[in-house]
Design a protein around this motif. Structure first.
Motif, mmCIF file in Angstrom:
data_model
loop_
_atom_site.group_PDB
_atom_site.id
_atom_site.type_symbol
_atom_site.label_atom_id
_atom_site.label_comp_id
_atom_site.label_asym_id
_atom_site.label_seq_id
_atom_site.Cartn_x
_atom_site.Cartn_y
_atom_site.Cartn_z
ATOM 1 N N UNK A 384 26.528 -42.690 -18.323
ATOM 2 C CA UNK A 384 26.554 -41.251 -18.667
ATOM 3 C C UNK A 384 27.597 -40.540 -17.842
ATOM 4 N N UNK A 385 27.716 -40.917 -16.574
ATOM 5 C CA UNK A 385 28.709 -40.260 -15.719
ATOM 6 C C UNK A 385 30.140 -40.601 -16.170
ATOM 7 N N UNK A 386 30.287 -41.766 -16.723
ATOM 8 C CA UNK A 386 31.628 -42.146 -17.186
ATOM 9 C C UNK A 386 31.966 -41.547 -18.546
ATOM 10 N N UNK A 387 31.022 -40.739 -19.153
ATOM 11 C CA UNK A 387 31.258 -40.069 -20.428
ATOM 12 C C UNK A 387 31.047 -40.953 -21.613
ATOM 13 N N UNK A 388 30.334 -42.023 -21.431
ATOM 14 C CA UNK A 388 30.127 -42.973 -22.515
ATOM 15 C C UNK A 388 28.667 -42.991 -22.921
ATOM 16 N N UNK A 389 28.062 -41.781 -23.064
ATOM 17 C CA UNK A 389 26.655 -41.689 -23.416
ATOM 18 C C UNK A 389 26.421 -41.109 -24.781
ATOM 19 N N UNK A 390 27.493 -41.023 -25.683
ATOM 20 C CA UNK A 390 27.312 -40.499 -27.036
ATOM 21 C C UNK A 390 26.465 -41.473 -27.831
ATOM 22 N N UNK A 391 25.712 -40.945 -28.671
ATOM 23 C CA UNK A 391 24.798 -41.779 -29.442
ATOM 24 C C UNK A 391 23.497 -42.045 -28.716
ATOM 25 N N UNK A 457 16.318 -27.086 -27.560
ATOM 26 C CA UNK A 457 16.481 -26.600 -26.184
ATOM 27 C C UNK A 457 16.642 -25.105 -26.179
ATOM 28 N N UNK A 458 16.146 -24.449 -25.180
ATOM 29 C CA UNK A 458 16.326 -22.984 -25.116
ATOM 30 C C UNK A 458 17.793 -22.642 -24.883
ATOM 31 N N UNK A 459 18.081 -21.369 -25.238
ATOM 32 C CA UNK A 459 19.456 -20.921 -25.086
ATOM 33 C C UNK A 459 19.826 -20.856 -23.636
ATOM 34 N N UNK A 460 21.070 -21.135 -23.411
ATOM 35 C CA UNK A 460 21.576 -21.083 -22.038
ATOM 36 C C UNK A 460 21.610 -22.421 -21.362
ATOM 37 N N UNK A 461 20.961 -23.449 -21.997
ATOM 38 C CA UNK A 461 20.983 -24.779 -21.402
ATOM 39 C C UNK A 461 21.936 -25.614 -22.216
ATOM 40 N N UNK A 462 22.958 -26.106 -21.593
ATOM 41 C CA UNK A 462 23.977 -26.896 -22.260
ATOM 42 C C UNK A 462 23.922 -28.310 -21.737
ATOM 43 N N UNK A 463 23.990 -29.218 -22.675
ATOM 44 C CA UNK A 463 23.947 -30.612 -22.308
ATOM 45 C C UNK A 463 25.302 -31.140 -21.955
ATOM 46 N N UNK A 464 25.306 -32.334 -21.527
ATOM 47 C CA UNK A 464 26.529 -33.010 -21.157
ATOM 48 C C UNK A 464 26.597 -34.273 -21.992
ATOM 49 N N UNK A 465 27.693 -34.401 -22.705
ATOM 50 C CA UNK A 465 27.908 -35.635 -23.459
ATOM 51 C C UNK A 465 27.273 -35.653 -24.804
ATOM 52 N N UNK A 466 27.620 -34.802 -25.671
ATOM 53 C CA UNK A 466 27.229 -34.911 -27.078
ATOM 54 C C UNK A 466 26.017 -34.095 -27.400
ATOM 55 N N UNK A 467 25.165 -34.730 -28.283
ATOM 56 C CA UNK A 467 24.053 -33.993 -28.836
ATOM 57 C C UNK A 467 22.823 -34.016 -27.988
ATOM 58 N N UNK A 468 22.956 -34.375 -26.767
ATOM 59 C CA UNK A 468 21.774 -34.383 -25.878
ATOM 60 C C UNK A 468 21.492 -33.036 -25.289
ATOM 61 N N UNK A 469 22.327 -31.995 -25.590
ATOM 62 C CA UNK A 469 22.113 -30.677 -24.987
ATOM 63 C C UNK A 469 21.139 -29.836 -25.748
ATOM 64 N N UNK A 470 20.787 -30.247 -26.954
ATOM 65 C CA UNK A 470 19.858 -29.433 -27.730
ATOM 66 C C UNK A 470 18.440 -29.962 -27.701
ATOM 67 N N UNK A 471 18.132 -30.755 -26.734
ATOM 68 C CA UNK A 471 16.787 -31.314 -26.637
ATOM 69 C C UNK A 471 16.179 -30.927 -25.266
ATOM 70 N N UNK A 472 14.813 -30.663 -25.257
ATOM 71 C CA UNK A 472 14.109 -30.247 -24.030
ATOM 72 C C UNK A 472 12.764 -30.989 -23.949
ATOM 73 N N UNK A 473 12.459 -31.464 -22.845
ATOM 74 C CA UNK A 473 11.174 -32.180 -22.746
ATOM 75 C C UNK A 473 9.997 -31.255 -22.990
ATOM 76 N N UNK A 474 8.963 -31.806 -23.632
ATOM 77 C CA UNK A 474 7.782 -31.013 -23.980
ATOM 78 C C UNK A 474 6.592 -31.278 -23.057
ATOM 79 N N UNK A 475 6.433 -32.470 -22.543
ATOM 80 C CA UNK A 475 5.323 -32.849 -21.622
ATOM 81 C C UNK A 475 5.941 -33.437 -20.367
ATOM 82 N N UNK A 476 5.513 -32.961 -19.220
ATOM 83 C CA UNK A 476 6.102 -33.435 -17.961
ATOM 84 C C UNK A 476 5.584 -34.818 -17.621
#
Length: 484
Positions: A384-391, A457-476
């Motif tokens: 993920x740090x190397x930017x190869x976490x798409x998909x 994901x709530x507004x204001x939270x931006x993900x890193x590396x693709x479509x993972x920024x629009x997801x938010x955990x529901x149960x801790x």
């Protein structure tokens, strides 16, 4: 010690002589008072008293001569008088002693005897004569006698106690010397006192005879019961112990008296030998009379003492056998108990070894799984740090108020258009490892195992590396770990 051989010398001054003899049994305190009483008699006649540690004393007083001896069980007084009388026993020597002093002598009288040494001419005595005339001196009783000291004198007695409480000895002087007469009187008095002391054990032996038979029967019953296979060993041991205590009590109570009787009987035999008796035709000798009457009593005492000692030995042997039997039973029980304990210890050891083996397998499995999961997480993070976490699907990692993206491992699968993790228990194990730090620094992850994993994901939270920024955990994950 050198002068001990000269102690208790039987010396008389002249012949004829009359003697009175007293043997008194004294206790400890009475022995002290006896010495004081003797000192008072000496002071009364102005005679030097005996020493404080002296056990024999002799002195000549005005009208009589006295000899005193102190023994272990008794004390003896011998009084001598030298004035001649017509009858041998009409005026004994004891009448010369002050009456008030005699009345205050302590102790219990054991033997009292009068003896008279007279010349043969005064009694018209001749060898071979009819001895019925001598019976008059003994109240008409049958007499016994013999020639003694090599024929120098003849001794007669009836071994009876007369009305005055004294027995009598008549010594006919045929060719006696003064020293011989003194020794002869001493031996005759010794025979009398030792004979009586030896017979003290005879009533005890007769009294103990029923107890002896009872103990013998009890011992037979106990030993007979010991041979039975269903015998109660504890009860038999108690009975045997009680019997042993009873027998030992009888032995300890009367053993001294039986031993003293044997010693006194031996002394009687020695004194009879010292007389050197020769038979007078028609009467018994002193030795024959005493042996015939005294020997059966002494044999009874010796037999009673021996049988009690024998029963004591038998009881001891039976007790030893019974204790050996009980010890063998106890050893067998202990051996069985030790065998069962050894078997249980062996089973416990096997169970412990099995549990240890299973524990090692389980620990190895969980350790390997943990290392594998940590390795996968590290590889995913590096990718993920190397930017190869798409998909890949990411979850938001909140740490100290700042959101942080974490890439999920590639083995997620889609379910209804969303990512679904197939192994929730493994993640729970990782959560246990991660959540070792304090609660204030806990990491909150959201994983859903029964519903779609990601939500908007709530507004204001931006993900890193693709479509993972629009997801938010529901149960801790923290809550899920606590539930586990």
């Amino acid at each position: 010690m050198h002068n001990e051989v000269h102690a208790r010398a039987s010396s008389i001054r002249s012949l004829p002589v009359r003697a009175s003899y007293l043997a008194l049994a004294l206790a400890g305190e009475e022995k002290l008072r006896e010495r004081q009483h003797l000192v008072a008699l000496c002071q009364r006649y102005g005679v030097a008293p005996p020493d404080n540690d002296a056990d024999h004393f002799g002195a000549v007083f005005d009208a009589f001569q006295m000899s005193w001896e102190q023994h272990g069980e008794f004390s003896t007084y011998t009084f001598y008088a030298y004035d001649s009388e017509s009858e041998p026993f009409s005026e004994p020597a004891l009448k010369k002693v002050p009456v008030d002093w005699l009345a205050n002598i302590g102790g219990q009288t054991m033997v009292a005897a009068h003896a008279s040494v007279v010349a043969a001419a005064d009694t018209d005595y001749q060898d071979g004569m009819d001895l019925s005339s001598l019976s008059a001196y003994f109240a008409g009783n049958s007499i016994v006698g013999s020639k003694v000291t090599g024929g120098a004198a003849s001794v007669f007695t009836d071994f009876r106690i007369h009305v005055d409480g004294f027995s009598r000895f008549l010594v006919v002087d045929q060719n006696l010397k003064t020293a011989q007469a003194g020794r002869l009187l001493h031996r005759l008095f010794d025979i009398e006192v030792y004979r009586v002391l030896a017979l003290l054990a005879f009533p005890i032996a007769r009294k103990l005879y029923p107890e002896l038979k009872k103990a013998d029967r009890q011992l037979y019953a106990i030993t007979n019961s010991m041979t039975q296979p269903d015998a109660d060993d504890a009860k038999l041991l108690d009975e045997l112990t009680a019997l042993a205590a009873e027998v030992e009590n009888h032995i300890s109570s009367h053993q001294f008296r039986f031993a003293a009787a044997s010693a006194y009987y031996h002394l009687v035999g020695q004194r009879l030998e010292d007389l050197r008796e020769a038979r007078i035709q028609g009467i018994q000798t002193l030795g024959e009379f005493i042996k015939r009457r005294l020997e059966p009593a002494m044999n009874t005492c010796a037999s009673t003492s021996h049988r009690f000692n024998l029963i004591s030995e038998r009881v001891s042997n039976a007790s030893q056998l019974l204790r050996t039997k009980v010890d063998i039973i106890i050893e067998r029980q202990n051996q069985g108990l030790l065998s069962s304990m050894a078997l249980r210890a062996k089973m416990q050891l096997r169970m412990q070894q099995t549990v240890e083996g299973i524990s090692m397998v389980a620990i190895t499995y969980y350790a390997a799984s943990l290392v594998g999961k940590i390795a996968e997480a590290c590889m995913a993070r590096a990718a993920c740090r190397s930017g190869n976490c798409r998909g890949r699907s990411d979850s938001v990692h909140f740490y100290r108020g700042r959101p942080r993206h974490q890439t999920h491992p590639p083995h997620y699968r889609k379910h209804d258009g969303l990512m679904k993790y197939p192994e929730p228990m493994a993640w729970e194990f990782i959560a246990r490892f991660i959540l070792r730090r304090p609660l204030a620094n806990a990491v909150k992850l959201s994983i859903s195992t029964s519903a779609p994993l990601f939500e908007k994901a709530p507004k204001g939270i931006k993900g890193v590396g693709g479509d993972c920024s629009n997801k938010l955990p529901s149960i801790t994950l923290f809550q899920r770990a606590r539930q586990v």
